[in-house]
Design an enzyme around this catalytic site. Structure first.
Site, PDB file in Angstrom:
ATOM      1  N   ASP A  25      45.615 -25.701  24.490  1.00  0.00           N
ATOM      2  CA  ASP A  25      47.074 -25.637  24.594  1.00  0.00           C
ATOM      3  C   ASP A  25      47.605 -27.014  25.000  1.00  0.00           C
ATOM      4  OD1 ASP A  25      49.657 -24.806  24.780  1.00  0.00           O
ATOM      5  OD2 ASP A  25      49.286 -23.203  26.240  1.00  0.00           O
ATOM      6  N   ASP A 118      51.320 -25.870  18.776  1.00  0.00           N
ATOM      7  CA  ASP A 118      50.706 -26.589  19.887  1.00  0.00           C
ATOM      8  C   ASP A 118      49.584 -25.827  20.589  1.00  0.00           C
ATOM      9  OD1 ASP A 118      52.321 -24.714  21.063  1.00  0.00           O
ATOM     10  OD2 ASP A 118      52.963 -26.017  22.690  1.00  0.00           O
ATOM     11  N   GLU A 119      49.058 -24.788  19.966  1.00  0.00           N
ATOM     12  CA  GLU A 119      47.908 -24.131  20.584  1.00  0.00           C
ATOM     13  C   GLU A 119      47.051 -23.433  19.543  1.00  0.00           C
ATOM     14  OE1 GLU A 119      48.863 -20.539  22.968  1.00  0.00           O
ATOM     15  OE2 GLU A 119      50.912 -21.227  22.729  1.00  0.00           O
TER      16      GLU A 119
END
Length: 410
Positions: A25, A118-119
């Site tokens: 993350d 983003d993860e």
DNA sequence: TCTGGGGTCCTAGGACCC
DNA sequence: TCTGGGGTCCTAGGACCC
């Protein structure tokens, strides 16, 4: 924390057998990417967000220290943190950086399932021979992302996806947390119910009414009680999670269920023509994204949010699937007129395509009175022009800006 | 405090068929 | 005249996630 942890320095030992899932993350992703090109702003509270009615999309940890959180209305964030600099999002850049970070993860294993820009989850059970223990792999990923992109990320390592996800959250920012198989329950049970993935405001309140405050409380609660309060599926789901059970596997190939586009107007409007033009624009966006992905839709729906924030949806399933802008717009406009709230002030309009299928397998049956070929060819020409001159360079004439009555706007 | 935009999944009721 | 159950599809709304 639980004796199962490795701190940000990455000193933890990992002797467990079953810890093959990683959750990676990025830390304050949008804000961090923006700061890469504005190093003079480092150490300052920075908020990413925009528009007159916007929300916080991302905030540096300096801004979070003032209580700023993502999804918070910008107006409130500015009040909480007057010194904050508010910068507009640069989605194109986030996407580029995201693509490169995901490529780093795919160097480790093909079993990468991105959850958002983003993860991502990784199943590293097949990567140990090459890269070492899951904790060593996590350190490698963190080092490469920092060296190659100048960004920090946090990594959770655990035997299941949802525990890995909680672990990365608990290690933020710039952290690493390993939860070995034997340490899952002692890690989970002291945490508040809201730490569980899927427990938001409403569910937390329902659990609170049952006197359940921690994940351990949920584990001790009889299943029928949980299901009465939350419903069959949600009750069973939370019960399993609280006992550390999660059967989901990292699936790198999952396909989209729906594609949508929506827009909050800068000012509420009851102008039927203006709202129809917005539906036309959104229908075009949805249709273009369907064509980009080689998909067709059978169910078109619209979403309308009124000035009082009440939200309604209307859906229609078509006789034949389509990826044609004009057909999606026609369905959306009919739904809009049938919804019957002419005159009411509208805050948001949206168009959604669901019931998706691959365009190739869609065997379109032409009715005698149909002439969709023309519209379809128009779409293809528009797509080609968009690729050459930029998206939005060609489109329906009704989307052109109105001629100003006076030249004051020039 | 005044609430974006992109999604996923679940529930509940009604239609329709066997 | 009263009375089924199950399965599938569709629609509307809501909770939740980033």
């Amino acid at each position: 924390m639980t004796g199962a942890t490795a701190g940000p320095a990455g000193t933890g030992t990992d002797r467990s057998v079953g810890s093959p899932i990683l959750h990676v993350d990025m830390d304050a992703f949008f804000a961090s990417v923006t700061l890469l090109e504005r190093p003079e702003l480092r150490g300052r509270p920075v908020i990413i967000g925009g528009g007159t009615r916007g929300v916080v999309l991302s905030a540096t940890y300096e801004a979070r220290a003032f209580g700023v959180r993502s999804a918070m209305p910008l107006a409130r964030a500015r009040r909480l943190c007057p010194p904050a600099l508010v910068l507009p999002p640069e989605r194109h850049r986030y996407h580029e950086v995201s693509t490169r970070v995901m490529a780093i993860l795919r160097d480790i294993t093909p079993l990468v399932a991105p959850l958002s820009v983003d993860e991502a989850f990784l199943d590293v059970s097949g990567s140990r021979r090459l890269f070492g223990t899951p904790a060593e792999i996590a350190r490698l990923i963190r080092a490469r992302v920092l060296a190659e992109e100048g960004l920090t990320c946090s990594v959770g390592v655990a035997p299941t996806m949802f525990v890995a996800k909680i672990a990365s959250t608990r290690s933020k920012p710039d952290g690493l947390l390993v939860v070995p198989a034997g340490g899952v329950l002692s890690f989970l049970h002291p945490l508040p119910t809201s730490a569980l993935w899927g427990v938001g405001q409403a569910t937390e309140a329902a659990l609170d009414r049952l006197g359940l405050r921690t994940i351990g409380d949920i584990a001790d609660c009889p299943l029928p009680t949980l299901q009465r309060a939350l419903g069959q599926a949600a009750g069973a789901h939370l019960n399993a999670l609280a006992h550390g059970r999660d059967e989901r596997a990292v699936d790198p190939g999952s396909t989209e269920v729906s594609i949508s586009a929506e827009h909050t107007l800068s000012v509420d409007s009851s102008d039927q023509d203006a709202l129809a033009r917005e539906l036309l624009r959104l229908s075009g966006q949805v249709a273009r994204r369907l064509r980009d992905r080689g998909r067709v839709t059978r169910t078109v729906s619209i979403k309308i949010r009124l000035a009082d924030f009440s939200t309604l949806t209307r859906a229609r399933t078509l006789r034949e699937p389509t990826d044609v802008s004009q057909e999606i717009y026609r369905a959306a406009l009919e739904l809009f007129h049938e919804a019957g709230f002419a005159g009411k002030a509208v805050r948001l309009v949206g168009v959604r395509a669901a019931n998706l299928a691959d365009a190739g397998g869609a065997g379109h049956q032409l009715a005698f009175d149909e002439r969709p070929v023309g519209w379809s060819q128009l779409d293809r020409a528009t797509d080609a022009a968009g690729r050459r001159f930029g998206t939005g360079s060609v489109g329906p004439a009704s989307l052109l800006p109105r001629q100003p009555r006076r030249p004051e706007s020039i």
